[in-house]
Design an enzyme around this catalytic site. Structure first.
Site, PDB file in Angstrom:
ATOM      1  N   HIS A  58       0.857  -1.191   0.000  1.00  0.00           N
ATOM      2  CA  HIS A  58       0.000   0.000   0.000  1.00  0.00           C
ATOM      3  C   HIS A  58       0.891   1.239   0.000  1.00  0.00           C
ATOM      4  CE1 HIS A  58      -3.828   2.038   1.871  1.00  0.00           C
ATOM      5  NE2 HIS A  58      -3.135   2.903   1.137  1.00  0.00           N
TER       6      HIS A  58
ATOM      7  N   HIS B 281      -9.625   1.022  -1.216  1.00  0.00           N
ATOM      8  CA  HIS B 281      -9.573   1.689   0.082  1.00  0.00           C
ATOM      9  C   HIS B 281     -10.989   1.637   0.670  1.00  0.00           C
ATOM     10  CE1 HIS B 281      -5.778   3.194  -1.345  1.00  0.00           C
ATOM     11  NE2 HIS B 281      -5.603   4.016  -0.335  1.00  0.00           N
TER      12      HIS B 281
ATOM     13  N   GLU C  22     -11.330   3.476   5.947  1.00  0.00           N
ATOM     14  CA  GLU C  22     -10.303   4.408   6.446  1.00  0.00           C
ATOM     15  C   GLU C  22     -11.046   5.502   7.207  1.00  0.00           C
ATOM     16  OE1 GLU C  22      -8.214   6.541   3.360  1.00  0.00           O
ATOM     17  OE2 GLU C  22      -6.543   7.105   4.688  1.00  0.00           O
TER      18      GLU C  22
ATOM     19  N   ASP D  52       1.702   4.027   2.793  1.00  0.00           N
ATOM     20  CA  ASP D  52       0.648   4.843   2.173  1.00  0.00           C
ATOM     21  C   ASP D  52       1.234   5.984   1.336  1.00  0.00           C
ATOM     22  OD1 ASP D  52      -1.944   5.470   1.502  1.00  0.00           O
ATOM     23  OD2 ASP D  52      -2.554   6.197   3.475  1.00  0.00           O
ATOM     24  N   ASP D  53       1.536   7.110   1.991  1.00  0.00           N
ATOM     25  CA  ASP D  53       2.108   8.279   1.300  1.00  0.00           C
ATOM     26  C   ASP D  53       3.300   8.761   2.123  1.00  0.00           C
ATOM     27  OD1 ASP D  53      -0.101   8.860  -0.800  1.00  0.00           O
ATOM     28  OD2 ASP D  53      -1.180   8.571   1.076  1.00  0.00           O
TER      29      ASP D  53
ATOM     30  N   HIS E 107       1.248   4.794  -2.504  1.00  0.00           N
ATOM     31  CA  HIS E 107       0.857   5.598  -3.681  1.00  0.00           C
ATOM     32  C   HIS E 107       2.139   6.254  -4.187  1.00  0.00           C
ATOM     33  CE1 HIS E 107      -3.493   5.436  -2.573  1.00  0.00           C
ATOM     34  NE2 HIS E 107      -2.959   5.254  -1.371  1.00  0.00           N
TER      35      HIS E 107
HETATM   36  N1  ADE Z   1      -4.706   8.636  -2.056  1.00  0.00           N
HETATM   37  C1  ADE Z   1      -3.463   8.716  -1.571  1.00  0.00           C
HETATM   38  N2  ADE Z   1      -3.458   8.361  -0.273  1.00  0.00           N
HETATM   39  C2  ADE Z   1      -4.737   8.045   0.065  1.00  0.00           C
HETATM   40  C3  ADE Z   1      -5.365   7.616   1.241  1.00  0.00           C
HETATM   41  N3  ADE Z   1      -4.703   7.415   2.385  1.00  0.00           N
HETATM   42  N4  ADE Z   1      -6.689   7.400   1.217  1.00  0.00           N
HETATM   43  C4  ADE Z   1      -7.386   7.598   0.091  1.00  0.00           C
HETATM   44  N5  ADE Z   1      -6.832   8.006  -1.048  1.00  0.00           N
HETATM   45  C5  ADE Z   1      -5.516   8.224  -1.067  1.00  0.00           C
HETATM   46 ZN    ZN Z   2      -3.766   4.711   0.452  1.00  0.00          ZN
END
Ligand code: ADE
Ligand code: ZN
Length: 358
Positions: free
Chosen positions: A41, A221, A224, A302-303, A43
């Site tokens: 996971h 997703h 969340e 994630d990011d 991006h």
């Molecule tokens: N796009 C990038 N990170 C995300 C996240 N945590 N939740 C939903 N969309 C995303």
């Molecule tokens: Zn994500």
């Protein structure tokens, strides 16, 4: 008694006892560092570090509302997912050329090498680029050449997951799938991301069904920020192989039982959860509860450029704040490989390597 470890103090005073605890934590962090890991996971646009964002803005003549890295870090204070997404889409506007996408992806893969992430399954957001006039060849070739280079030069394997932006409509998702047809050999799965609340999975049932017909795997997703019903929809209507995040599944016992029975993977992202206010404190992160319930959870970043760290920093945060144990670290790492889209033989090779380190 030692007030933290609840046992007879080991040597002379509580300071030495705390030292023992620190040493134990240190060895757990070393373990998390050296274990080979799979990231499921991530991006790729969320791995755009502030320094690279500024460099690419300069290279491409893109105006950003930040004077320097400090200003970017100051802006990265989010109260919810949407706060982050607004800056995430703005940030990716600096990505213009094939070389930009190559550089972005290569930088992430070098981090993987440093952190012993040996396999990664990477999300990308085509609509974040096509909406600004950047075509499929630009990002597919740029990302693709970096993945090939990583396989050859770093020994890192990878898969690509093409996400649909759920704040856009079904028609836009279908157009994206259509544009991806020439690249299907290099795409393993489709995903669903962006603003969750108000954009339930059911809106994308037909495009996910078409992706399944095309032989693509499916992830989404869900849970969340969205309620357990969205997780049910992802399972029942999108027929997903994995749930990304899934935290709010814990609110519904029947859903937890189903996820446990089906062994549905949850790709959990601790630092993201903290920075997007899914949890208030890292000490409250539910990862250990998830494992105790029998859920198939694994750890992901994630990011990472927005949330304070890559794979290992996510493990370190859990070790520092939740009391994560050695067995739980092994379990999370094993779950990552077992939940991946690797072939069974490849999974087994990685699992054998991990078990040899027990
Ligand atoms: N796009 C990038 N990170 C995300 C996240 N945590 N939740 C939903 N969309 C995303
Ligand atoms: Zn994500």
């Amino acid at each position: 008694l030692c007030y933290r470890r609840q046992r007879q103090m080991c040597i002379r005073d509580r300071y030495c006892c705390l030292t023992v605890e620190k040493v134990l934590m240190q060895t757990l962090k070393e373990l998390a560092e050296i274990l080979p890991k799979a990231e499921l996971h991530i991006h790729i646009e969320g791995s755009l570090e502030p320094a690279m964002m500024l460099d690419l803005a300069k290279r491409n003549g893109v105006e950003l509302p930040y004077a320097d890295i400090d200003a970017i870090n100051e802006a990265y204070k989010f109260n919810c997912l949407q706060d982050f997404l607004d800056l995430y889409y703005q940030g990716m506007s600096v990505l213009q050329t094939e070389q930009d996408f190559h550089d972005l992806t290569w930088a992430y893969l070098q981090r993987c090498k440093q952190q012993n992430v040996v396999h990664c399954e990477i999300f990308f957001d085509p609509q974040g680029h096509t909406e600004r006039g950047i075509g499929f060849p630009t990002f597919m070739n740029g990302i693709g050449s970096a993945l090939t280079r990583a396989e050859n030069e770093l020994g890192i394997s990878s898969k690509l997951i093409m996400c649909f932006l759920r704040h856009l409509d079904e028609q836009s998702a279908f157009a994206t799938l259509e544009s991806a047809l020439p690249y299907l050999d290099s795409i393993t799965a489709v995903g669903l991301d962006s603003s969750e609340l108000g954009h339930p999975p059911n809106l994308f049932s037909r495009v996910f069904a078409r992706a399944a017909e095309l032989g693509l795997k499916r992830v989404a997703h869900a849970g969340e920020e969205g309620p357990p019903e969205y997780v049910y929809e992802a399972l029942d209507l999108l027929q997903v192989d994995r749930i990304d995040h899934g935290n709010r599944s814990l609110e519904n016992d029947a859903l937890v039982k189903r996820l446990v029975d089906q062994k549905t993977p949850l790709t959990v992202c601790p630092q993201s959860n903290l920075r997007l206010a899914v949890i208030d404190k890292m000490a409250e992160h539910p990862i250990r509860k998830m494992l105790a319930l029998g859920l198939n959870a694994c750890v992901n970043s994630d990011d990472p450029a927005y949330f304070g760290g890559y794979m290992n920093e996510n493990f370190f945060a859990l070790i520092d704040s939740t009391g994560l144990t050695r067995d739980e670290i092994f379990k999370l790492v094993i779950n990552g490989f077992e939940s991946s889209f690797l072939a069974e033989t490849e999974k087994q090779t990685h699992l054998n390597n991990i078990n040899a380190m027990r």
